[in-house]
Design a protein around this motif. Structure first.
Motif, PDB file in Angstrom:
ATOM      1  N   THR A 150      44.753  75.414 -41.740  1.00 43.95           N
ATOM      2  CA  THR A 150      43.369  75.747 -42.045  1.00 43.95           C
ATOM      3  C   THR A 150      43.193  77.257 -41.974  1.00 43.95           C
ATOM      4  O   THR A 150      43.509  77.877 -40.965  1.00 43.95           O
ATOM      5  N   LEU A 151      42.678  77.824 -43.058  1.00 47.55           N
ATOM      6  CA  LEU A 151      42.398  79.256 -43.094  1.00 47.55           C
ATOM      7  C   LEU A 151      40.959  79.543 -42.687  1.00 47.55           C
ATOM      8  O   LEU A 151      40.683  80.525 -42.012  1.00 47.55           O
ATOM      9  N   LYS A 152      40.042  78.689 -43.109  1.00 39.47           N
ATOM     10  CA  LYS A 152      38.628  78.877 -42.799  1.00 39.47           C
ATOM     11  C   LYS A 152      37.930  77.528 -42.808  1.00 39.47           C
ATOM     12  O   LYS A 152      38.007  76.782 -43.781  1.00 39.47           O
ATOM     13  N   PHE A 153      37.269  77.207 -41.718  1.00 40.17           N
ATOM     14  CA  PHE A 153      36.469  75.991 -41.643  1.00 40.17           C
ATOM     15  C   PHE A 153      35.072  76.328 -42.154  1.00 40.17           C
ATOM     16  O   PHE A 153      34.417  77.237 -41.646  1.00 40.17           O
ATOM     17  N   LEU A 154      34.630  75.633 -43.175  1.00 42.31           N
ATOM     18  CA  LEU A 154      33.318  75.895 -43.760  1.00 42.31           C
ATOM     19  C   LEU A 154      32.228  75.011 -43.167  1.00 42.31           C
ATOM     20  O   LEU A 154      31.048  75.319 -43.286  1.00 42.31           O
ATOM     21  N   GLY A 155      32.612  73.904 -42.572  1.00 37.03           N
ATOM     22  CA  GLY A 155      31.638  73.004 -41.972  1.00 37.03           C
ATOM     23  C   GLY A 155      30.959  72.131 -43.009  1.00 37.03           C
ATOM     24  O   GLY A 155      31.485  71.889 -44.094  1.00 37.03           O
ATOM     25  N   ASP A 156      29.781  71.648 -42.677  1.00 41.56           N
ATOM     26  CA  ASP A 156      29.026  70.788 -43.586  1.00 41.56           C
ATOM     27  C   ASP A 156      28.567  71.620 -44.782  1.00 41.56           C
ATOM     28  O   ASP A 156      27.853  72.604 -44.616  1.00 41.56           O
ATOM     29  N   THR A 157      28.982  71.216 -45.961  1.00 43.87           N
ATOM     30  CA  THR A 157      28.727  71.980 -47.184  1.00 43.87           C
ATOM     31  C   THR A 157      28.035  71.084 -48.198  1.00 43.87           C
ATOM     32  O   THR A 157      28.441  69.943 -48.408  1.00 43.87           O
ATOM     33  N   ASP A 158      27.000  71.622 -48.829  1.00 44.92           N
ATOM     34  CA  ASP A 158      26.307  70.867 -49.869  1.00 44.92           C
ATOM     35  C   ASP A 158      27.289  70.539 -50.990  1.00 44.92           C
ATOM     36  O   ASP A 158      28.016  71.414 -51.462  1.00 44.92           O
ATOM     37  N   ILE A 159      27.305  69.295 -51.406  1.00 45.47           N
ATOM     38  CA  ILE A 159      28.231  68.854 -52.449  1.00 45.47           C
ATOM     39  C   ILE A 159      28.048  69.667 -53.733  1.00 45.47           C
ATOM     40  O   ILE A 159      29.027  69.990 -54.404  1.00 45.47           O
ATOM     41  N   ASP A 160      26.827  70.046 -54.030  1.00 42.41           N
ATOM     42  CA  ASP A 160      26.604  70.798 -55.271  1.00 42.41           C
ATOM     43  C   ASP A 160      27.148  72.223 -55.214  1.00 42.41           C
ATOM     44  O   ASP A 160      27.157  72.922 -56.225  1.00 42.41           O
ATOM     45  N   LYS A 161      27.655  72.677 -54.070  1.00 44.83           N
ATOM     46  CA  LYS A 161      28.251  74.013 -53.955  1.00 44.83           C
ATOM     47  C   LYS A 161      29.778  73.982 -54.040  1.00 44.83           C
ATOM     48  O   LYS A 161      30.415  75.031 -54.122  1.00 44.83           O
ATOM     49  N   ILE A 162      30.368  72.799 -54.043  1.00 45.06           N
ATOM     50  CA  ILE A 162      31.829  72.671 -54.025  1.00 45.06           C
ATOM     51  C   ILE A 162      32.461  73.306 -55.265  1.00 45.06           C
ATOM     52  O   ILE A 162      33.460  74.016 -55.170  1.00 45.06           O
ATOM     53  N   SER A 163      31.893  73.086 -56.440  1.00 45.10           N
ATOM     54  CA  SER A 163      32.456  73.657 -57.671  1.00 45.10           C
ATOM     55  C   SER A 163      32.472  75.181 -57.612  1.00 45.10           C
ATOM     56  O   SER A 163      33.453  75.815 -58.008  1.00 45.10           O
ATOM     57  N   ALA A 164      31.398  75.786 -57.131  1.00 47.58           N
ATOM     58  CA  ALA A 164      31.334  77.249 -57.032  1.00 47.58           C
ATOM     59  C   ALA A 164      32.357  77.773 -56.027  1.00 47.58           C
ATOM     60  O   ALA A 164      32.990  78.809 -56.257  1.00 47.58           O
ATOM     61  N   ILE A 165      32.549  77.049 -54.935  1.00 44.98           N
ATOM     62  CA  ILE A 165      33.544  77.454 -53.938  1.00 44.98           C
ATOM     63  C   ILE A 165      34.935  77.373 -54.553  1.00 44.98           C
ATOM     64  O   ILE A 165      35.752  78.287 -54.394  1.00 44.98           O
ATOM     65  N   LYS A 166      35.209  76.298 -55.276  1.00 51.15           N
ATOM     66  CA  LYS A 166      36.516  76.153 -55.923  1.00 51.15           C
ATOM     67  C   LYS A 166      36.763  77.275 -56.921  1.00 51.15           C
ATOM     68  O   LYS A 166      37.847  77.866 -56.949  1.00 51.15           O
ATOM     69  N   LEU A 167      35.767  77.596 -57.736  1.00 55.56           N
ATOM     70  CA  LEU A 167      35.914  78.694 -58.701  1.00 55.56           C
ATOM     71  C   LEU A 167      36.179  80.020 -57.991  1.00 55.56           C
ATOM     72  O   LEU A 167      37.024  80.805 -58.424  1.00 55.56           O
ATOM     73  N   ALA A 168      35.473  80.278 -56.912  1.00 57.48           N
ATOM     74  CA  ALA A 168      35.669  81.518 -56.156  1.00 57.48           C
ATOM     75  C   ALA A 168      37.071  81.569 -55.544  1.00 57.48           C
ATOM     76  O   ALA A 168      37.724  82.623 -55.555  1.00 57.48           O
ATOM     77  N   MET A 169      37.549  80.433 -55.035  1.00 58.29           N
ATOM     78  CA  MET A 169      38.894  80.382 -54.459  1.00 58.29           C
ATOM     79  C   MET A 169      39.954  80.578 -55.542  1.00 58.29           C
ATOM     80  O   MET A 169      40.939  81.300 -55.329  1.00 58.29           O
ATOM     81  N   ASP A 170      39.767  79.968 -56.705  1.00 61.59           N
ATOM     82  CA  ASP A 170      40.710  80.147 -57.813  1.00 61.59           C
ATOM     83  C   ASP A 170      40.763  81.613 -58.235  1.00 61.59           C
ATOM     84  O   ASP A 170      41.844  82.161 -58.473  1.00 61.59           O
ATOM     85  N   ALA A 171      39.601  82.266 -58.322  1.00 59.64           N
ATOM     86  CA  ALA A 171      39.551  83.681 -58.713  1.00 59.64           C
ATOM     87  C   ALA A 171      40.235  84.555 -57.661  1.00 59.64           C
ATOM     88  O   ALA A 171      40.994  85.466 -57.999  1.00 59.64           O
ATOM     89  N   ALA A 172      39.989  84.272 -56.400  1.00 58.21           N
ATOM     90  CA  ALA A 172      40.616  85.057 -55.329  1.00 58.21           C
ATOM     91  C   ALA A 172      42.125  84.858 -55.330  1.00 58.21           C
ATOM     92  O   ALA A 172      42.891  85.825 -55.182  1.00 58.21           O
ATOM     93  N   ALA A 173      42.576  83.632 -55.516  1.00 56.38           N
ATOM     94  CA  ALA A 173      44.010  83.345 -55.519  1.00 56.38           C
ATOM     95  C   ALA A 173      44.698  84.010 -56.709  1.00 56.38           C
ATOM     96  O   ALA A 173      45.848  84.455 -56.599  1.00 56.38           O
ATOM     97  N   ALA A 174      44.017  84.104 -57.840  1.00 53.56           N
ATOM     98  CA  ALA A 174      44.603  84.707 -59.033  1.00 53.56           C
ATOM     99  C   ALA A 174      44.894  86.192 -58.844  1.00 53.56           C
ATOM    100  O   ALA A 174      45.726  86.760 -59.536  1.00 53.56           O
ATOM    101  N   GLU A 175      44.233  86.821 -57.885  1.00 54.21           N
ATOM    102  CA  GLU A 175      44.411  88.255 -57.635  1.00 54.21           C
ATOM    103  C   GLU A 175      45.535  88.553 -56.653  1.00 54.21           C
ATOM    104  O   GLU A 175      45.795  89.710 -56.351  1.00 54.21           O
ATOM    105  N   HIS A 176      46.201  87.516 -56.152  1.00 53.89           N
ATOM    106  CA  HIS A 176      47.227  87.715 -55.129  1.00 53.89           C
ATOM    107  C   HIS A 176      48.517  87.004 -55.525  1.00 53.89           C
ATOM    108  O   HIS A 176      48.492  85.973 -56.189  1.00 53.89           O
ATOM    109  N   GLN A 177      49.611  87.570 -55.064  1.00 57.61           N
ATOM    110  CA  GLN A 177      50.910  86.968 -55.315  1.00 57.61           C
ATOM    111  C   GLN A 177      51.180  85.871 -54.289  1.00 57.61           C
ATOM    112  O   GLN A 177      50.611  85.870 -53.197  1.00 57.61           O
ATOM    113  N   ALA A 178      52.096  84.999 -54.647  1.00 59.09           N
ATOM    114  CA  ALA A 178      52.528  83.955 -53.714  1.00 59.09           C
ATOM    115  C   ALA A 178      53.202  84.613 -52.509  1.00 59.09           C
ATOM    116  O   ALA A 178      53.694  85.746 -52.590  1.00 59.09           O
ATOM    117  N   PHE A 179      53.218  83.932 -51.397  1.00 58.40           N
ATOM    118  CA  PHE A 179      53.845  84.466 -50.191  1.00 58.40           C
ATOM    119  C   PHE A 179      54.650  83.374 -49.514  1.00 58.40           C
ATOM    120  O   PHE A 179      54.436  82.194 -49.745  1.00 58.40           O
TER     121      PHE A 179
END
Length: 93
Positions: free
Chosen positions: A52-81
């Motif tokens: 676990t990198l970050k526990f977000l806790g109780d999250t509104d279901i309608d925010k999951i897509s935006a979180i996924k998009l933000a994580m995909d964008a952040a991951a695209a800016e970094h190399q594998a490790f």
């Protein structure tokens, strides 16, 4: 219709570990389980072991897509490790 209660799920950001790592950690869990009273620890099944990198806790279901998009964008800016196992620990203390 909105009834004042948002649908939520408990969420976290995590790294999926390789099967090899999960099996090593499962073995360590079995060794530790033999030394600890049964109800003192809630052991995780090998297939559910993750980092676990970050526990977000109780999250509104309608925010999951935006979180996924933000994580995909952040991951695209970094190399594998590489990730390796070290010392064992536990939390909260």
């Amino acid at each position: 219709m909105y009834n004042g209660i948002m649908d939520q799920i408990r969420t976290f950001i995590a790294i999926q570990l390789s099967m090899e790592m999960r099996l090593v950690l499962a073995g360590a869990s079995r060794e530790l389980a033999a030394q600890v009273p049964g109800a003192a620890v809630r052991w995780v099944k090998p297939e559910r072991i993750h980092l676990t990198l970050k526990f977000l806790g109780d999250t509104d279901i309608d925010k999951i897509s935006a979180i996924k998009l933000a994580m995909d964008a952040a991951a695209a800016e970094h190399q594998a490790f590489a990730l390796s196992l070290g010392e064992l620990g536990c939390f909260p203390n």
